[in-house]
Design a protein around this motif. Structure first.
Motif, short mmCIF file in Angstrom:
data_model
loop_
_atom_site.label_atom_id
_atom_site.label_comp_id
_atom_site.label_asym_id
_atom_site.label_seq_id
_atom_site.Cartn_x
_atom_site.Cartn_y
_atom_site.Cartn_z
N VAL A 1 0.79 -1.24 -0.01
CA VAL A 1 0.00 -0.10 0.15
C VAL A 1 1.01 1.29 -0.17
N PHE A 2 0.85 2.19 -0.85
CA PHE A 2 1.33 3.52 -0.98
C PHE A 2 0.73 4.37 0.24
N ARG A 3 1.58 5.13 0.76
CA ARG A 3 1.13 6.17 1.65
C ARG A 3 1.76 7.35 1.69
N MET A 4 1.00 8.41 1.41
CA MET A 4 1.67 9.84 0.90
C MET A 4 1.20 10.63 1.90
N THR A 5 1.94 11.99 2.33
CA THR A 5 1.60 12.77 3.35
C THR A 5 1.37 14.10 2.74
N ASP A 6 0.50 14.80 2.82
CA ASP A 6 0.35 15.85 2.08
C ASP A 6 0.91 17.17 2.96
N GLY A 7 0.67 18.51 2.39
CA GLY A 7 1.29 19.64 2.91
C GLY A 7 0.66 19.98 4.49
N GLN A 8 -0.42 19.51 4.48
CA GLN A 8 -1.26 19.56 5.84
C GLN A 8 -1.16 18.30 6.82
#
Length: 227
Positions: A98-105
């Motif tokens: 599973v890919f996990r990405m953290t955004d600017g917030q």
């Protein structure tokens, strides 16, 4: 003389019963003759048995008068006939995490491997590809961090796979997946793909808006089919 003829008659009757009884029993047990898809699934590994059990439950839904069936009939007069004709292929997708990405917030977004795919407006006898690394066959997968550029980072534990609010590798999730793909095949749902845009998830929620109650009822009628 009379006794001799009677004995011959009895012996002949006994021979006939031996000849015809096995044929009758064999004919009665050959239900797959009318359903070639069952034969295809029987030739697979144990995943074929899982697909067959879920397929039968999904067919039972579409052969019953309910809101889910009525919704599919807006696109095709007999969706059960279409579903019964579909062929299943188990595909080996390279991605097994599973890919996990953290955004600017600092909000975390997850993208799991696709569960199934089919051809939009494919119609009867088209193929449904089921990802052996997806939520049809798995309940969780390891996580890999992804940055904004798409570069892979460090591993990050495990994450549950879900189909909407159903956990992966459950009968509820599996039925939902088959109904979702049927929606594409008959044009009941708009096109989606394996992207981060959430279109596929919205389509799944649309299926469940019409079918969730019926899916839950179908599952509770018999044993679960997860591996």
């Amino acid at each position: 003389m009379f006794l001799g003829r009677r004995l011959k008659t009895i012996v002949a009757a006994a021979i006939l019963s031996i000849v015809f009884a096995p044929r009758a029993a064999y004919s009665k047990g050959s239900s797959t003759d009318d359903d070639p898809i069952q034969i295809e699934l029987a030739g697979m590994d144990k995943r074929g048995g899982t697909i067959e059990r879920v397929r039968e439950k999904t067919l039972a839904i579409l052969q019953t008068e309910n809101g889910c069936t009525a919704w599919f009939r807006e696109a095709d007069a007999d969706p059960a006939v279409v579903l019964r004709s579909l062929h299943y292929k188990i595909e080996q997708e390279k991605t097994s995490y599973v890919f996990r990405m953290t955004d600017g917030q600092r909000v975390k977004h997850f993208k799991q491997p696709w569960g199934a795919r089919s051809t939009q407006y494919g119609g009867q006898n088209s193929d449904v590809g089921l990802n052996r690394n997806g939520a049809f066959f798995n309940s969780s997968l390891p996580v890999i961090e992804v940055d904004a550029s798409g570069a892979l980072g460090r591993p990050g534990g495990f994450h549950w796979l879900t189909i909407a609010w159903f956990q992966g590798n459950t009968t509820e999730a599996q039925i939902t997946i088959l109904l979702h793909e049927l929606g594409h095949i008959i044009g009941r749902l708009p096109t989606d793909d394996d992207s981060w845009d959430g279109r596929s998830s919205l389509n799944t929620k649309e299926v469940l808006r019409h079918c969730e109650t019926t899916i839950r009822a179908a599952v509770h009628e018999g044993p679960r089919s997860g591996n």
